[in-house]
Design a protein around this motif. Structure first.
Motif, mmCIF file in Angstrom:
data_model
loop_
_atom_site.group_PDB
_atom_site.id
_atom_site.type_symbol
_atom_site.label_atom_id
_atom_site.label_comp_id
_atom_site.label_asym_id
_atom_site.label_seq_id
_atom_site.Cartn_x
_atom_site.Cartn_y
_atom_site.Cartn_z
ATOM 1 N N LYS A 147 0.820 -1.221 0.000
ATOM 2 C CA LYS A 147 0.000 0.000 0.000
ATOM 3 C C LYS A 147 0.851 1.266 0.000
ATOM 4 C CE LYS A 147 -2.172 0.573 3.781
ATOM 5 N NZ LYS A 147 -1.170 1.550 4.282
ATOM 6 N N THR A 164 2.877 1.713 -3.307
ATOM 7 C CA THR A 164 2.084 2.222 -4.422
ATOM 8 C C THR A 164 1.657 3.665 -4.177
ATOM 9 O OG1 THR A 164 0.162 1.114 -3.420
ATOM 10 C CG2 THR A 164 1.243 -0.001 -5.240
ATOM 11 N N SER A 167 2.800 6.623 -6.647
ATOM 12 C CA SER A 167 1.733 7.384 -7.301
ATOM 13 C C SER A 167 1.926 8.875 -7.081
ATOM 14 C CB SER A 167 0.370 6.954 -6.774
ATOM 15 O OG SER A 167 0.105 5.596 -7.066
ATOM 16 N N VAL A 195 -8.253 3.573 -3.300
ATOM 17 C CA VAL A 195 -7.414 2.505 -3.849
ATOM 18 C C VAL A 195 -7.156 1.471 -2.756
ATOM 19 C CG1 VAL A 195 -5.259 1.918 -5.012
ATOM 20 C CG2 VAL A 195 -6.313 4.166 -5.396
ATOM 21 N N PRO A 215 -5.036 -1.783 -2.385
ATOM 22 C CA PRO A 215 -4.089 -2.764 -2.928
ATOM 23 C C PRO A 215 -4.259 -4.104 -2.230
ATOM 24 C CG PRO A 215 -2.985 -0.742 -2.179
ATOM 25 C CD PRO A 215 -4.358 -0.760 -1.596
ATOM 26 N N LEU A 246 -6.415 -2.815 -6.552
ATOM 27 C CA LEU A 246 -5.107 -2.850 -7.201
ATOM 28 C C LEU A 246 -4.473 -4.208 -6.942
ATOM 29 C CD1 LEU A 246 -3.337 -0.675 -8.686
ATOM 30 C CD2 LEU A 246 -2.219 -0.316 -6.500
ATOM 31 N N ARG A 247 -4.296 -5.000 -7.983
ATOM 32 C CA ARG A 247 -3.716 -6.344 -7.827
ATOM 33 C C ARG A 247 -2.194 -6.252 -7.867
ATOM 34 N NH1 ARG A 247 -6.625 -10.677 -11.686
ATOM 35 N NH2 ARG A 247 -5.487 -12.138 -10.337
ATOM 36 N N ASN A 248 -1.585 -6.170 -6.693
ATOM 37 C CA ASN A 248 -0.132 -6.131 -6.605
ATOM 38 C C ASN A 248 0.459 -7.538 -6.613
ATOM 39 O OD1 ASN A 248 0.458 -3.391 -6.581
ATOM 40 N ND2 ASN A 248 0.216 -3.204 -4.365
ATOM 41 N N GLY A 287 -1.398 -3.757 -10.521
ATOM 42 C CA GLY A 287 -0.531 -2.875 -9.748
ATOM 43 C C GLY A 287 0.933 -3.143 -10.029
ATOM 44 N N GLU A 313 5.127 -0.926 -15.629
ATOM 45 C CA GLU A 313 4.061 -1.319 -14.707
ATOM 46 C C GLU A 313 3.522 -0.104 -13.969
ATOM 47 O OE1 GLU A 313 5.571 -5.804 -13.339
ATOM 48 O OE2 GLU A 313 5.718 -4.093 -11.982
ATOM 49 N N MET A 370 -0.210 1.479 -14.104
ATOM 50 C CA MET A 370 -1.000 1.602 -12.889
ATOM 51 C C MET A 370 -1.578 3.008 -12.762
ATOM 52 S SD MET A 370 0.187 1.247 -8.911
ATOM 53 C CE MET A 370 0.761 2.961 -8.856
#
Length: 270
Positions: free
Chosen positions: A20, A23, A27, A121, A123, A174-176, A207, A243, A247
């Protein structure tokens, strides 16, 4: 955007270890690099990962005299100031975007921040352990039985925001740490997420992958956008940067040509 309310992006998940803060900080820096006036607020007073990351970035800027894109930022400390609303207002002054990183646990201030979110969001790692936070699945068929407590929390938060402000919330899953080689588990998780998305109204976007580079960047506060500072850049770093760009594009923030509207949420059936 002078005089306009900034766009709030709140990174929230009551489970730790989902990437989390990584990202969130990437971001914030990516949006600053794109020319946005970005402010960031860390609500996790104990771990303060986002705040420490940006501390390290500020130190690197001073040490190397390199003008890296840099958000303004702060940390909320309830022991010093119990008025989160006032700090959010202060840090929002002059910003186009405000990024808020919340603790990986149930927290009253995180719930308060979620009421501010324009983009929420969440994650998750690509596993049924993390998926259980959002929805319960049948152990035999892997079909979704019902939404879980966190989906209900977000549902209530979005409903409350709609009633008080009339504004909608774009909830993004968000698929990390997606696997590079597609596996049966990955497909099952994806199918369950698609089913849940229709029931509770979120979008699913890819993600960031599981890469050592993200941990190595932390001490200097660098990101994958700071290629000149990284020195020798391999193909894996270039892939990781792509990536990150995908994202950010997937968030579909204001100013992007993509349609940012979230899917309509169906009733929260049990």
């Amino acid at each position: 955007m002078a005089g306009e309310r900034p766009h709030f992006i709140v990174f929230a998940n009551e489970k730790g270890g989902t990437g989390k803060s990584t990202t969130a900080v990437h971001s914030a820096v990516a949006l600053a690099a794109a020319g946005k006036r970005v402010a960031a607020l860390d609500l996790d007073t104990r771990q303060r990962t986002l705040g420490r990351y940006l501390d390290n970035r500020a130190a690197t800027i001073r040490r190397t005299d390199t003008p890296l894109p840099m958000p303004s930022y702060g940390t909320f400390d309830p022991e010093k100031n119990d008025d989160l609303e006032a700090q959010l207002e202060a840090i929002s002054e002059g910003a186009d975007v405000v990024v808020v990183d919340t603790p990986g646990r149930d927290d009253p201030y995180a719930r308060e921040a979620m009421l501010r979110a324009d983009t929420l969001v969440t994650p998750i790692n690509d596993s049924f352990v993390d998926l259980d936070l959002i929805g319960q699945v049948d152990p035999e068929t892997y079909k979704v039985r019902r939404p879980s407590f966190y989906a209900e929390l977000v549902w209530n938060s979005r409903t409350q925001r709609a009633k008080t402000t009339g504004a909608s919330v774009d909830w993004v899953l968000l698929r990390n740490r997606l696997q590079y080689v597609e596996a049966k588990n990955m497909r099952r998780v994806g199918a369950a997420l698609d089913e849940l998305a229709k029931r509770v109204g979120f979008r699913v976007i890819p993600g960031l992958g599981e890469r050592v580079i993200y941990r190595e960047l932390f001490p200097k506060g660098l990101t994958l956008l700071d290629l000149k500072e990284l020195g020798n850049v391999g193909l894996s770093h270039i892939a990781a940067r792509q990536e990150l760009r995908e994202m950010i594009a997937g968030l579909s923030l204001p100013g992007d040509n993509r349609d940012a509207g979230p899917p309509r949420a169906a009733a929260m059936a049990g």
